[in-house]
Design a protein around this motif. Structure first.
Motif: not given
Length: 114
Positions: A1-2, A24-28, A43-44
């Motif tokens: 993800v990163v 889900e992953w959330e980036a702020e 899975d990105g």
């Protein structure tokens, strides 16, 4: 993800990550003076980017809808949402009412649906 995030938004620093209830992953983060967030699957895969905008940046139909239906309510935050298929929607957070969704032309969709 990163890794997927860094490919999509190279050079972005000071990213806050949260795992949402749906997995889900959330980036702020900020780009310039603009607050943004981006969601990725586990899975990105990039799912959407949300960019904070001013009320005046909403399509005219959305501004008209808010003025006609919520003139006494404060619009707290407005965002433009873009997905990988190029679909654009808008979200307006109205005090005491929650999130209102609009399509790319400013037509009101269901509250809280993307």
């Amino acid at each position: 993800v990163v890794t997927a995030f860094n490919q999509k938004f190279p050079g972005t620093k000071d990213v806050d990550w949260d795992k949402e209830k749906n997995g889900e992953w959330e980036a702020e983060f900020e780009q310039g003076d603009v607050e943004m967030s981006a969601n990725f699957s586990a899975d990105g895969a990039w799912l959407e980017t949300e960019t904070e905008i001013s009320v005046n940046a909403l399509p005219q139909a959305a501004r008209d809808y808010l003025a006609a239906n919520f003139k006494s309510k404060k619009v707290k935050e407005v965002s433009k949402i873009v997905t990988p298929d190029g679909k654009t929607t808008y979200e307006a957070e109205v005090k005491g009412r929650g999130d209102l969704m609009f399509d790319a032309d400013g037509k009101y969709l269901e509250a809280g649906k993307k």
